[in-house]
Design a protein around this motif. Structure first.
Motif, mmCIF file in Angstrom:
data_model
loop_
_atom_site.group_PDB
_atom_site.id
_atom_site.type_symbol
_atom_site.label_atom_id
_atom_site.label_comp_id
_atom_site.label_asym_id
_atom_site.label_seq_id
_atom_site.Cartn_x
_atom_site.Cartn_y
_atom_site.Cartn_z
ATOM 1 N N ILE A 118 -26.021 6.265 25.496
ATOM 2 C CA ILE A 118 -25.239 7.410 25.036
ATOM 3 C C ILE A 118 -26.218 8.471 24.520
ATOM 4 N N VAL A 119 -25.670 9.617 24.123
ATOM 5 C CA VAL A 119 -26.471 10.605 23.397
ATOM 6 C C VAL A 119 -26.209 10.325 21.918
ATOM 7 N N PRO A 120 -27.094 9.582 21.255
ATOM 8 C CA PRO A 120 -26.776 9.074 19.915
ATOM 9 C C PRO A 120 -26.460 10.151 18.889
ATOM 10 N N LEU A 121 -27.164 11.276 18.949
ATOM 11 C CA LEU A 121 -26.923 12.332 17.961
ATOM 12 C C LEU A 121 -25.514 12.883 18.091
ATOM 13 N N ASP A 122 -25.101 13.132 19.334
ATOM 14 C CA ASP A 122 -23.757 13.674 19.575
ATOM 15 C C ASP A 122 -22.687 12.637 19.247
ATOM 16 N N PHE A 123 -22.914 11.397 19.672
ATOM 17 C CA PHE A 123 -21.911 10.351 19.459
ATOM 18 C C PHE A 123 -21.709 10.088 17.968
ATOM 19 N N SER A 124 -22.800 10.146 17.195
ATOM 20 C CA SER A 124 -22.669 9.937 15.752
ATOM 21 C C SER A 124 -21.844 11.052 15.113
ATOM 22 N N ARG A 125 -21.957 12.270 15.628
ATOM 23 C CA ARG A 125 -21.162 13.393 15.103
ATOM 24 C C ARG A 125 -19.674 13.163 15.354
ATOM 25 N N VAL A 126 -19.342 12.559 16.486
ATOM 26 C CA VAL A 126 -17.941 12.241 16.785
ATOM 27 C C VAL A 126 -17.398 11.248 15.758
ATOM 28 N N ILE A 127 -18.169 10.192 15.507
ATOM 29 C CA ILE A 127 -17.743 9.178 14.535
ATOM 30 C C ILE A 127 -17.530 9.812 13.158
ATOM 31 N N ILE A 128 -18.501 10.602 12.719
ATOM 32 C CA ILE A 128 -18.427 11.217 11.386
ATOM 33 C C ILE A 128 -17.219 12.145 11.270
ATOM 34 N N ASN A 129 -16.975 12.960 12.302
ATOM 35 C CA ASN A 129 -15.851 13.895 12.244
ATOM 36 C C ASN A 129 -14.508 13.180 12.178
ATOM 37 N N ILE A 130 -14.330 12.181 13.018
ATOM 38 C CA ILE A 130 -13.039 11.476 13.043
ATOM 39 C C ILE A 130 -12.824 10.699 11.750
ATOM 40 N N VAL A 131 -13.862 10.032 11.259
ATOM 41 C CA VAL A 131 -13.730 9.280 10.005
ATOM 42 C C VAL A 131 -13.493 10.238 8.831
ATOM 43 N N ASN A 132 -14.165 11.382 8.836
ATOM 44 C CA ASN A 132 -13.921 12.393 7.785
ATOM 45 C C ASN A 132 -12.458 12.813 7.750
ATOM 46 N N ASN A 133 -11.902 13.092 8.937
ATOM 47 C CA ASN A 133 -10.491 13.497 9.014
ATOM 48 C C ASN A 133 -9.575 12.376 8.538
ATOM 49 N N ALA A 134 -9.934 11.137 8.910
ATOM 50 C CA ALA A 134 -9.125 9.990 8.482
ATOM 51 C C ALA A 134 -9.161 9.855 6.961
ATOM 52 N N CYS A 135 -10.341 10.023 6.369
ATOM 53 C CA CYS A 135 -10.471 9.942 4.904
ATOM 54 C C CYS A 135 -9.630 11.022 4.222
ATOM 55 N N PHE A 136 -9.621 12.223 4.804
ATOM 56 C CA PHE A 136 -8.826 13.320 4.240
ATOM 57 C C PHE A 136 -7.343 12.957 4.263
ATOM 58 N N ALA A 137 -6.861 12.423 5.412
ATOM 59 C CA ALA A 137 -5.445 12.054 5.539
ATOM 60 C C ALA A 137 -5.085 10.927 4.579
ATOM 61 N N LEU A 138 -5.977 9.959 4.435
ATOM 62 C CA LEU A 138 -5.720 8.836 3.531
ATOM 63 C C LEU A 138 -5.674 9.306 2.074
#
Length: 301
Positions: free
Chosen positions: A184-204
């Motif tokens: 994978i492109v690790p830098l880009d893929f890590s940004r995806v994980i961080i963004n989705i988890v950030n949004n999940a934390c906000f909703a929670l």
């Protein structure tokens, strides 16, 4: 035939209506411009924070190298110490020998933990420094997916806790060991994980504010099937209505208050997964119950 006075009156009514419509259009456009201006201001702030973070990461890198290098050296010295103890064990009281071996074992375990966590921090620092570099060519790298998913999920969570110390959630990781190493492109893929988890934390966190007995939970799963990597991130937060789902991947769309979101995170995730990794990103949700992001990426990249 209509009297001239009646024609003039009709014309005046039409003109008044046109002026009212025009004023309404101008107001709407002014509001949109104001919103866009605020979003661009937030983007500039994010860019500045990114530059500042890169400087901080450079400063952290050197002492972190010191910690890791001396941890490795200390482990080698403990190994050498154990070898010397082995040579003189017949000359030492058994009780004293047992104490020495216990202390050596505890030291070795503690230093190994320091090295393990230091190495983890080092990977995060180098990843963040690489993200700060501009105009970097896309490079697919063989990556331990499960390790990356767990590390960046926890990194995003601790970032959320940095803004609200009262916020806590329970994680459940269902990481399939068969997934192993994936290009994978690790830098880009890590940004995806961080963004989705950030949004999940906000909703929670938002749900926790109104339901005091609510227990925030997040389930992260990986799976490899039919030459496809699947990553699922699920939370039991506020969920989303269909009107939000329809716009969720559009640039500048956000449901967060001004100053807490730019509306660029998920559109960036969509681009990284679909264009860079030639995969898919889907969302399943039920309002007030859960949200689930399903990311699938081909393994033949």
């Amino acid at each position: 035939m209509c009297a001239p006075e009646e024609n003039n009156e009709n014309n005046e009514i039409k003109q008044a209506e046109l002026i009212a419509d025009l004023n309404q259009t101008i107001k709407i456009q002014a509001d949109e411009i104001s919103i866009l201006r605020e979003k661009f201001i937030q983007s500039d702030k994010l860019a500045f924070i990114g530059q500042l973070s890169a400087g901080i990461m450079h400063e952290i890198k050197n002492p972190l190298n010191f910690v890791n290098n001396f941890s490795r050296l200390s482990l080698d010295m403990i190994k050498e110490l154990n070898e010397n103890i082995e040579l003189i064990k017949d000359k030492i009281d058994k009780s004293a020998l047992d104490d020495l071996m216990d202390i050596s074992e505890i030291l070795q375990g503690n230093i190994q933990k320091i090295l393990d966590n230091g190495s983890r921090a080092e990977r995060i620092v180098f990843g963040m420094l690489a993200q700060a570099r501009e105009n970097k060519a896309i490079e697919f790298v063989a990556t331990d997916i499960n390790q990356m998913v767990e590390e960046y999920t926890k990194l995003a969570y601790h970032g959320a806790r940095g803004e609200n110390k009262e916020f806590n959630l329970s994680f459940k990781f269902n990481l399939d060991p068969i997934v192993g190493i994936v290009k994978i492109v690790p830098l880009d893929f890590s940004r995806v994980i961080i963004n989705i988890v950030n949004n999940a934390c906000f909703a929670l966190n938002e749900k926790k504010k109104v339901q005091k007995d609510f227990t925030p939970e997040m389930i992260i799963s990986t799976k490899k099937t039919d030459m496809v990597l699947e990553l699922i991130i699920r939370d039991n937060g506020t969920g989303m209505p269909q009107s939000v789902i329809d716009k969720i991947f559009k640039p500048f769309f956000t449901t967060k208050p001004i100053g807490q979101g730019t509306g660029l995170g998920l559109s960036m995730c969509y681009d990284i997964i679909t264009n860079v990794h030639k995969g898919k990103i889907d969302v399943k949700t039920e309002q007030d119950k859960f949200t689930e992001f399903i990311i699938t990426v081909p393994l033949n990249l």
